[in-house]
Design a protein around this motif. Structure first.
Motif, short mmCIF file in Angstrom:
data_model
loop_
_atom_site.label_atom_id
_atom_site.label_comp_id
_atom_site.label_asym_id
_atom_site.label_seq_id
_atom_site.Cartn_x
_atom_site.Cartn_y
_atom_site.Cartn_z
N LYS A 185 0.81 -1.20 0.00
CA LYS A 185 0.00 0.00 0.00
C LYS A 185 0.85 1.26 0.00
O LYS A 185 0.33 2.37 -0.10
CB LYS A 185 -1.00 0.01 1.15
CG LYS A 185 -0.38 -0.02 2.52
CD LYS A 185 -1.48 0.00 3.58
CE LYS A 185 -0.95 -0.40 4.94
NZ LYS A 185 -0.16 -1.65 4.95
N ASN A 186 2.15 1.11 0.13
CA ASN A 186 3.05 2.26 0.01
C ASN A 186 4.49 1.78 -0.17
O ASN A 186 4.78 0.60 -0.04
CB ASN A 186 2.93 3.18 1.23
CG ASN A 186 3.24 2.43 2.52
OD1 ASN A 186 4.21 1.69 2.58
ND2 ASN A 186 2.39 2.61 3.52
N LYS A 187 5.35 2.75 -0.45
CA LYS A 187 6.77 2.48 -0.68
C LYS A 187 7.38 1.57 0.36
O LYS A 187 7.99 0.55 0.04
CB LYS A 187 7.50 3.83 -0.57
CG LYS A 187 8.13 4.29 -1.83
CD LYS A 187 9.19 5.31 -1.56
CE LYS A 187 8.65 6.71 -1.41
NZ LYS A 187 9.70 7.73 -1.67
N VAL A 188 7.21 1.99 1.62
CA VAL A 188 7.89 1.29 2.70
C VAL A 188 7.50 -0.18 2.73
O VAL A 188 8.35 -1.06 2.88
CB VAL A 188 7.56 1.95 4.05
CG1 VAL A 188 8.46 1.39 5.12
CG2 VAL A 188 7.72 3.44 3.95
N GLU A 189 6.20 -0.43 2.55
CA GLU A 189 5.76 -1.83 2.57
C GLU A 189 6.35 -2.58 1.39
O GLU A 189 6.78 -3.73 1.51
CB GLU A 189 4.23 -1.91 2.55
CG GLU A 189 3.74 -3.25 3.07
CD GLU A 189 2.23 -3.38 2.97
OE1 GLU A 189 1.69 -4.22 3.68
OE2 GLU A 189 1.60 -2.64 2.19
N ALA A 190 6.38 -1.92 0.24
CA ALA A 190 6.94 -2.56 -0.95
C ALA A 190 8.40 -2.95 -0.69
O ALA A 190 8.82 -4.06 -1.04
CB ALA A 190 6.86 -1.60 -2.13
N ALA A 192 9.81 -3.56 2.21
CA ALA A 192 9.84 -4.66 3.16
C ALA A 192 9.54 -5.98 2.46
O ALA A 192 10.24 -6.98 2.63
CB ALA A 192 8.85 -4.41 4.29
N ALA B 151 6.26 1.77 11.24
CA ALA B 151 6.39 2.39 9.93
C ALA B 151 7.27 1.53 9.02
O ALA B 151 7.01 1.38 7.83
CB ALA B 151 6.97 3.79 10.05
N GLY B 154 5.75 -0.96 6.92
CA GLY B 154 4.89 -0.49 5.84
C GLY B 154 3.55 0.04 6.30
O GLY B 154 2.68 0.31 5.49
N LYS B 155 3.39 0.19 7.61
CA LYS B 155 2.10 0.70 8.09
C LYS B 155 1.98 2.20 7.80
O LYS B 155 2.96 2.93 7.83
CB LYS B 155 1.98 0.45 9.59
CG LYS B 155 2.02 -1.04 9.94
CD LYS B 155 0.86 -1.40 10.85
CE LYS B 155 0.61 -2.90 10.87
NZ LYS B 155 1.69 -3.64 11.55
N THR B 156 0.77 2.65 7.56
CA THR B 156 0.54 4.08 7.34
C THR B 156 0.39 4.77 8.70
O THR B 156 0.22 4.11 9.72
CB THR B 156 -0.77 4.31 6.57
OG1 THR B 156 -1.85 3.86 7.41
CG2 THR B 156 -0.80 3.54 5.29
#
Lengths: 200, 200
Positions: A185-190, A192, B151, B154-156
């Motif tokens: 759902k966002n960069k950071v998760e991608a 990870a 964070a 990948g959490k918002t």
DNA sequence: CATTTCAAATGACATTTGTCACCCCTTTCC
DNA sequence: GGAAAGGGGTGACAAATGTCATTTGAAATG
């Protein structure tokens, strides 16, 4: 006499491996490197029969070294020696046509045997890998991987664009594609997710 | 003759270390373990002079083993041998009154020397640790660490707020504080920096 | 030669981040 | 008792991120 170069960043393992392999009468450890860049330089200079490459090393990973050696058609046979049985890593190693991919929890004896087999022209892969390699294909294109790689270092879209000669908008598009592909759902998760699957 | 037990989960390093230390005339490797639980059992049974403990092992970490040995007042002297110079680890090791904390990027020779020194009653700590632990204090508060941790998965902001019973706005404030403290220009960079320094 | 395909770019838009100033309670500490 | 200090919160605003539709030009396929 089989000439060997070892690339491994943990000094203690590098040293131990060097000493022990040197004890075998038919092996000669001719060079050691603590990072990928140095490994490449030494291999080019010494043209050993075998190189053992760790994957996670500073500056340049073992996989990058393997890919480079394949590109330039080096005669040195490559054996990857790593802790990680990640399918993504394995896949990239296969693409670089490595001659072996062994895990660090085999014994030294196994390693020596594998080296001799590789010299005879065989290929040696740790059994665990074959099992695991119902590999979820890496869905990312080369370009996408580059973008995500830079993003993982904390670079902004603009900076990434500058580095890859793309517009910031295009980088955003790539990122959007990446998020869809890996279902993040966002960069950071991608980041990870891709780290975990070895796609980065 | 100094009796040694080695606990290390990477078989290849465990084997190599065992063989090489055994070559020294005054050392005898009497036992090896691939996880913390087994290490504890072996140490209790064999009462060696020294045990070398890796930190990140399955079932029970080297730090837990060290703490347990201290609790029961074991006579075996503990040396931690790890890749990680994280101040947090170091602190816990000190609490368990270990006799040494060495990094895997020292040489085997250093390791042997350190073992002999420890037997003479000295304590041996890798120089990097002393530097790191005094100089690079983790600037993050507990709360901030939690936020960054989530964070990093990948959490918002909203999700993090829900999990920690904070408003999304507060989470943003924390994040802003974090970025200032670690001198990062965005989340992703902050995560990279804190991972590297072992603050996460 | 027409047709797909694909990397790259644009522009418009909604959301999410990141920054900041300022408020509200508790503690704590002269 | 009043001043800090600190955890938590709000609202406003700019910048970055994420989504989409659409365009262009250069391969690749047919």
């Amino acid at each position: 006499m089989i000439q060997i170069v070892i690339a491994e960043d943990q000094r203690i393992l590098r040293g131990a491996l060097g000493t022990l392999l040197d004890f075998e009468e038919d092996f000669k450890v001719v060079g050691e490197a603590e990072n990928g860049e140095k490994a490449l330089e030494i291999i080019n200079r010494l043209q050993p029969d075998i190189c053992l490459l760790d994957i996670e090393m500073p500056i340049m990973s073992g996989l990058e070294v393997a890919a480079r050696l394949y590109e330039i058609g080096a005669s040195t046979k490559v054996i990857i020696l790593t802790t990680f049985a990640r399918p993504g890593y394995f896949e990239r190693a296969i693409k670089a046509k490595v001659h072996g991919y062994l895990l660090k929890d085999g014994s030294i004896h196994d390693l020596a045997a594998a080296i001799r087999n590789v010299m005879k022209g065989k290929r040696e892969f740790a059994a665990e890998l074959i099992m695991n390699s119902y590999h979820e294909d890496n869905p990312l294109s080369e370009r996408e991987r580059e973008v995500l790689q830079l993003a993982a270092n904390g670079k902004t879209g603009k900076e990434i664009g500058a580095e890859l000669y793309l517009s910031a908008g295009t980088v955003r598009n790539y990122m959007s594609e990446i998020l869809q592909k890996v279902e993040a759902k966002n960069k950071v998760e991608a980041i990870a997710i891709c780290r975990e699957k070895g796609w980065l």
